[in-house]
Design an enzyme around this catalytic site. Structure first.
Site, PDB file in Angstrom:
ATOM      1  N   HIS A  82       0.820  -1.211   0.000  1.00  0.00           N
ATOM      2  CA  HIS A  82       0.000   0.000   0.000  1.00  0.00           C
ATOM      3  C   HIS A  82       0.858   1.268   0.000  1.00  0.00           C
ATOM      4  O   HIS A  82       0.378   2.344  -0.359  1.00  0.00           O
ATOM      5  CB  HIS A  82      -1.018  -0.013   1.151  1.00  0.00           C
ATOM      6  CG  HIS A  82      -0.471   0.186   2.522  1.00  0.00           C
ATOM      7  ND1 HIS A  82      -0.200  -0.864   3.381  1.00  0.00           N
ATOM      8  CD2 HIS A  82      -0.182   1.309   3.213  1.00  0.00           C
ATOM      9  CE1 HIS A  82       0.231  -0.392   4.537  1.00  0.00           C
ATOM     10  NE2 HIS A  82       0.260   0.920   4.465  1.00  0.00           N
ATOM     11  N   ASP A 219       1.353  -7.835   2.200  1.00  0.00           N
ATOM     12  CA  ASP A 219       1.451  -6.391   1.971  1.00  0.00           C
ATOM     13  C   ASP A 219       2.909  -5.955   1.779  1.00  0.00           C
ATOM     14  O   ASP A 219       3.538  -5.419   2.692  1.00  0.00           O
ATOM     15  CB  ASP A 219       0.820  -5.661   3.160  1.00  0.00           C
ATOM     16  CG  ASP A 219       0.470  -4.217   2.840  1.00  0.00           C
ATOM     17  OD1 ASP A 219       0.974  -3.693   1.831  1.00  0.00           O
ATOM     18  OD2 ASP A 219      -0.301  -3.610   3.605  1.00  0.00           O
ATOM     19  N   SER A 639       4.040   2.119   8.344  1.00  0.00           N
ATOM     20  CA  SER A 639       3.798   1.157   7.270  1.00  0.00           C
ATOM     21  C   SER A 639       5.101   0.914   6.509  1.00  0.00           C
ATOM     22  O   SER A 639       5.745   1.857   6.055  1.00  0.00           O
ATOM     23  CB  SER A 639       2.736   1.687   6.311  1.00  0.00           C
ATOM     24  OG  SER A 639       1.477   1.715   6.929  1.00  0.00           O
TER      25      SER A 639
END
Length: 703
Positions: A82, A219, A639
């Site tokens: 992402h 991810d 992240s």
């Protein structure tokens, strides 16, 4: 920040698990390092920051909004899928949809360059408070302080660049402005996409599983840093650039983890407010509620258009993901604030602080809780309008962006009668029909939610008089007729400029925002001063304990353990394995976010087989593990943060938190707060079995 002082004191004194904290590395407290050792960190203190092979040298700020880690001698960078979403989207077309189908560059020549992307390495950090906070500085207004700090930052950055042109310096406040640190970075701007799996796996579970556990999302994405061939230093994109050879890179471990294993993240957490007052938390609750409501309305329109058109889906995948992430976060944070009684807990702490102030005499004439309550109450109505305004008109649709742009200091081309604005063709980033309906829907919602007529923009009079109060008809007119959307030069001195309804729309927005900011500044400076004093008083009251500063997108370390949690007597488990993903894939006919390509079902069936999963299955559990839980303290910006074991070896990437800890930006609950990471072995499995990325696997040299 624990509920009472005693609990924190005991935790550090006894060396027990006290995993809260986003710690700066250059001055990591010895007590924190010693606690890390008790939890399983096995290397000397210097291996974190000071040594030539310190692990910090492998960690990067990824494009100013995420984190990442260098994993090879040729500059390969792992970050989340992402985090690479926009880069992947920007290279995608209906004919070559890398978002949908994934991408693997089989040679250096096939690696894809990206505009406006970069990685930053932290080179140095130091406390410069004594050079900044002088008696004169303390007497300055907020506006004057900002000007002064900018001038100091510019001067110091110039000095740094004079010694090494590849460096830059940032000056930032820490501990609510009670301390100031100067941080030096080296930026590499030639960053190329190397590998990404299909969205079905990189974003598996979508909004259904976002912020939830258990998770099976793979991810991650892979980029490469390129450098000047002569200096191995930063360089603007050039076909002649070569892969960067870093000073140090992270070694990838195949050994895995078990419950209780040491886990450490390093990355760039964006923003936390752990020192925030009870009044500030009440305001955050209000902001969350408004954000969730407005984004929910916007996302319904986006989703409908994305479902109807593949071309629209490609354009809006990234926008939808960005919007929905903190839509769900806002809902979850308010739920947690209620469930743990956080406002009441803060009020109890503030009562304790008052008693300490009365007994010690410190801060008694400065920190005034009654005054703090009063100014927050004054700001409440303004904050309601401000949040509705930002969520309605900022980063929502193309016309609103252009309309605000031309009234907010944008420099026109040419002079005199030739002065003009020209918007570059960016049709590949938005769909007019989608954006038009978004604007009309949000205009209607704004009027329904903002009841104070003083803060209704003037263009609503036009909506009433010319469009019978129909906001969608007004939006349709703007998109069809405004010069802002015609793709031609917009001349400022023509009568058509001032008469254009889109131009007037932007002017009305700018005037209202100016008035809002002026009114908010009257009370906000007082609020900031009181919150700064609250933080200072807490630090003084607890001066025998180590304290970390709130996150501000500077490099931080957090430590903890691989660990499950318990909700209502039900243990969560600390990892997920291939069979659980295969089971969800079988529900794709019922849950859209679980739809995957047939080959992915085959892959996960293979991964569920002990022999076919070798060498990626865990030696202890016999399973190919996918995602895992740790007690690491993370937030937005983390992240892509590497998760290291006790020997500084890479075991995964952080990519999410759990639903039950969404109040952790303002309060860390050690019982419930968990970091969700993707297992490095899952990532390598997908690179191998799906991507057949042999050259990358050899380069990474996982052990």
């Amino acid at each position: 920040m624990k509920k009472i002082l005693l609990s924190l004191s005991c935790l550090f004194a006894m060396g027990a698990s006290a995993d809260e904290g986003m710690w700066t590395l250059y001055n990591l407290p010895q007590a924190v390092y010693e606690t890390m050792q008790t939890e399983g960190y096995q290397l000397p203190y210097d291996k974190l920051y000071k040594a030539d092979d310190a692990i910090v040298k492998a960690v990067v700020n990824f494009s100013g909004y995420c984190s990442g880690v260098v994993v090879s001698p040729d500059g390969l960078v792992f970050t989340n899928h992402h985090c690479g979403f926009e880069a992947i989207r920007s290279h995608s077309t209906v004919e070559h949809d890398y978002m949908l189908n994934g991408f693997y560059a089989k040679s250096y020549e096939e690696e894809l360059p990206n505009k406006n992307m970069f990685v930053s390495f932290m080179v140095d950090q130091k406390d410069v408070t004594d050079e900044i906070v002088t008696p004169r500085f303390k007497e300055m207004s907020k506006a004057d302080r900002e000007v002064f700090l900018d001038s100091i930052e510019n001067a110091w950055s110039k000095n740094v660049k004079s010694a090494d042109s590849t460096l830059r310096l940032e000056l930032k406040p820490f501990y609510e402005g009670n301390r100031y640190y100067a941080t030096t970075y080296r930026d590499f701007t030639d960053l190329r996409l190397v590998f990404t799996i299909p969205k079905s796996m990189g974003k598996f579970g979508g909004e259904t599983d976002n912020w939830m556990w258990p998770r099976q999302t793979c991810d991650f994405s892979v980029f490469r840093i390129y450098a000047d061939p002569k200096t191995n230093g930063p360089a603007e994109y050039s076909k002649d650039n070569v892969p960067y050879h870093p000073e140090h890179w992270a070694r990838v471990s195949m050994d895995g983890y078990q419950e209780g294993s040491f886990a450490m993240t390093m990355g760039y957490p964006g923003s936390t407010s752990r020192y925030l007052s009870s009044y500030g938390i009440q305001e955050r609750y209000l902001q969350n509620a408004i954000r969730a409501q407005v984004r929910g309305v916007k996302q319904e329109v986006m989703k409908r258009h994305m479902d109807a058109s593949e071309a629209v889906r490609i354009k809006y995948d990234s926008k939808y993901a960005q919007s929905s992430n903190y839509w769900k976060n806002s809902i979850g944070m308010n739920k947690c604030i209620d469930s743990i009684g956080l406002i009441g807990q803060k009020q109890q702490f503030e009562a304790q602080l008052r008693t300490w102030m009365d007994n010690s005499g410190l801060y008694k004439d400065q920190l005034d809780f009654n005054s703090m309550q009063s100014v927050y109450e004054k700001r409440q109505e303004l904050m309601k309008v401000y949040m509705h305004f930002i969520e309605t008109f900022y980063r929502t649709d193309e016309l609103s962006t252009r309309a605000r742009f031309i009234h907010n200091g944008a420099q026109p081309e040419g002079k005199g009668k030739r002065a003009r604005y020209t918007f570059k063709d960016n049709n590949e980033t938005f769909d007019a029909a989608t954006d038009c309906e978004i604007l009309g829907t949000l205009l209607k919602n704004f009027r329904e939610k903002v009841t104070n007529k003083e803060y209704i923009p003037a263009f609503y009079q036009t909506i009433d008089k010319k469009f019978g109060g129909d906001c969608q008809k007004y939006a349709d007119y703007l998109y069809s007729n405004s010069i802002l959307m015609k793709g031609k030069p917009i001349y400022l001195n023509k009568k058509s400029f001032k008469k254009d309804l889109g131009v007037q729309f932007g002017l009305d927005l700018t005037e209202l925002m100016g008035a809002l900011r002026t009114e908010m500044e009257k009370v906000s400076e007082n609020i900031d001063q009181q919150e700064q004093l609250l933080c200072a008083a807490k630090l003084r009251m607890e001066e025998e304990l180590p304290h970390y500063s709130d996150a501000n997108f500077t490099l931080r370390l957090s430590y903890g353990q691989v660990k499950e949690y318990n909700i209502g007597g039900h243990p969560s488990g600390y990892y997920t394995a291939a069979p659980s993903l295969h089971q969800k894939m079988m529900q794709g006919d019922k849950i859209e976010d679980y739809i995957v390509e047939p080959e992915m079902k085959t892959l996960m069936a293979d991964a569920s087989n002990k022999q076919k999963a070798n060498p990626y299955r865990d030696a202890k559990t016999g399973q190919m593990q996918l995602c895992f839980l740790t007690t690491n303290d993370i937030t937005g910006g983390n992240s892509g943060s590497p998760i290291f074991d006790g020997q500084n070896r890479l075991i995964g990437l952080a990519f999410d938190g759990n639903w039950d800890s969404l109040s952790s930006d303002i309060f860390f609950d050690s019982k419930l707060a968990r970091c969700i990471g993707v297992d490095i072995r899952y990532m390598l499995f997908m690179m191998d079995r799906w991507g057949h990325a042999d050259r990358l696997l050899k380069e990474i040299n996982a052990q």
